[in-house]
Design an enzyme around this catalytic site. Structure first.
Site, PDB file in Angstrom:
ATOM      1  N   ASP A 267     -10.882   2.887   4.405  1.00  0.00           N
ATOM      2  CA  ASP A 267     -11.329   1.525   4.116  1.00  0.00           C
ATOM      3  C   ASP A 267     -12.856   1.419   4.078  1.00  0.00           C
ATOM      4  O   ASP A 267     -13.385   0.320   3.857  1.00  0.00           O
ATOM      5  CB  ASP A 267     -10.778   0.585   5.204  1.00  0.00           C
ATOM      6  CG  ASP A 267     -10.126  -0.652   4.613  1.00  0.00           C
ATOM      7  OD1 ASP A 267     -10.191  -0.819   3.388  1.00  0.00           O
ATOM      8  OD2 ASP A 267      -9.561  -1.449   5.377  1.00  0.00           O
TER       9      ASP A 267
ATOM     10  N   LYS B 211       0.846  -1.204   0.000  1.00  0.00           N
ATOM     11  CA  LYS B 211       0.000   0.000   0.000  1.00  0.00           C
ATOM     12  C   LYS B 211       0.876   1.248   0.000  1.00  0.00           C
ATOM     13  O   LYS B 211       0.608   2.212  -0.729  1.00  0.00           O
ATOM     14  CB  LYS B 211      -0.938  -0.023   1.220  1.00  0.00           C
ATOM     15  CG  LYS B 211      -2.045  -1.055   1.059  1.00  0.00           C
ATOM     16  CD  LYS B 211      -2.835  -1.324   2.327  1.00  0.00           C
ATOM     17  CE  LYS B 211      -3.841  -2.461   2.052  1.00  0.00           C
ATOM     18  NZ  LYS B 211      -4.533  -2.928   3.256  1.00  0.00           N
TER      19      LYS B 211
ATOM     20  N   GLN C  92      -4.846  -1.645   9.475  1.00  0.00           N
ATOM     21  CA  GLN C  92      -4.610  -2.931   8.803  1.00  0.00           C
ATOM     22  C   GLN C  92      -5.164  -4.058   9.681  1.00  0.00           C
ATOM     23  O   GLN C  92      -4.791  -4.180  10.845  1.00  0.00           O
ATOM     24  CB  GLN C  92      -3.108  -3.111   8.546  1.00  0.00           C
ATOM     25  CG  GLN C  92      -2.749  -4.377   7.790  1.00  0.00           C
ATOM     26  CD  GLN C  92      -3.293  -4.393   6.354  1.00  0.00           C
ATOM     27  OE1 GLN C  92      -3.262  -3.382   5.650  1.00  0.00           O
ATOM     28  NE2 GLN C  92      -3.806  -5.531   5.923  1.00  0.00           N
TER      29      GLN C  92
END
Ligand code: NAD
Length: 311
Positions: A129, A62, A106
């Protein structure tokens, strides 16, 4: 849609790597042409808590993608701090940092850390997200907002490959907040008739055999084979697993990746299929960038349209 090979008809490979690259090019152009008005680059903070090795690889992918397109990384790898309160404080600081447009936690987080509580601390307008309750609610209601990256990536891949979703029978295996549930909502929004299967579903084969579009997000290596597939189905494999390859003396020398689907079996029955790696994984990263750049636009009062990249 089918590709002809020496062995006969094979499913078309849905190439997430290629599409992700195209999306990155477009985002890079958008960033550079708006940078002078914004006065700063977009910023993304990816928080990695603990030492899960697979998470280390995903976070590094990422961050590399961010640097390729001109997004500044503010991430941290938090090894010592595992109290939910301490981690909340770190997220609050990022919420207040004007150079940070997106924050991503994460997953999975280590045992003992309250993932649900931390996801709620992330400001909904920095929710890279799309997992904050408000943003999941917006998805449910069909309102705009950051979308969960993996299912949004699947929708973009289907759209880009001209796979019609409207009116199709779709089955999603998995009902997690991260993938299964938002995936089902997005397919429904695109007018598919959707069934969700999960660990308590009876007669999985009976269901999947009916699916014109089958999305597999069970997190079980190679669980889906030819017996589950309707001829000509479109099969999307979200699963990703690191399988150690061993030397003759039993030592692990490297890792190979595989999905939830037995690719070689299924590619001779399906009309289209995503490979692992190179299918859904790169699209997840691409959608994270789309969310971050969209939030940068909103935070800096810019006007450009990325909606065609999302549902
Ligand atoms: P999860 O463990 O939270 O959820 C798995 C779901 O599958 C559950 O809802 C469970 O009920 C269902 N399930 C498990 N076994 C089943 C069975 N035998 N039959 C039917 N349903 C079953 O996992 P998740 O976070 O949703 O992720 C799923 C997979 O996708 C994992 O392999 C994960 O690593 C992968 N993933 C990949 C990406 C990517 O970018 N490619 C992103 C996120 C997750």
């Amino acid at each position: 849609m089918l590709g002809l090979t020496l062995g006969g008809l094979m499913a078309k490979k849905l190439d997430g790597k290629k599409l992700a690259k195209e999306i990155e090019h477009r985002l890079k152009d958008v960033i550079s042409s708006n940078l002078h008005v914004a006065g700063r680059s977009p910023g993304l903070a990816v928080l990695r808590i603990g030492n899960d090795p697979a998470s280390g690889v995903y976070v590094s992918n990422k961050e590399k993608a961010c640097s390729r397109i001109g997004v500044k990384s503010f991430g941290s790898h938090i090894e010592g701090e595992t109290s939910t309160e301490g981690l909340s404080k770190i997220i609050h600081e990022l919420n207040n940092n004007e150079n940070v447009d997106g924050i991503l936690l994460q997953l999975p987080v280590p045992l003992g850390v309250d993932e649900t509580a931390l996801l709620e601390v992330i400001s909904p307008n920095k929710d890279a997200d799309g997992l904050h309750t408000l943003n999941l609610g917006r998805l449910l209601k069909g309102e705009s907002g950051p979308r969960s990256c993996t299912p949004a990536g699947v929708m973009a891949l289907l759209k880009n490959n001209q796979i019609q979703v409207e009116g199709k029978k779709a089955v999603v295996i998995g009902r997690s907040i991260l993938v299964g549930k938002p995936m089902a909502l997005m397919l429904q929004e695109a007018n598919a008739t959707v069934t969700i299967a999960h660990s308590k579903t009876r007669n999985l084969v009976e269901l999947t055999k009916e699916a014109e579009i089958l999305i597999v997000a069970a997190g079980k290596p190679q669980m889906i084979g030819c017996e589950h597939i309707r001829p000509d189905a479109v099969v999307v494999d979200v699963g990703i697993h690191r399988v150690p390859s061993k030397e003759s003396d039993g030592h692990t020398i490297s890792y190979n990746l595989c999905g939830d689907v037995r690719f070689q079996e299924v590619e001779s029955i399906a009309s289209a299929i995503t490979p692992v790696p190179g299918g859904v994984g790169p699209m997840t990263v691409a959608m994270l960038l789309v969310n971050t750049v969209s939030m940068w636009r909103d935070h800096c009062g810019l006007s450009f349209n990325l909606r065609d990249m999302l549902l």
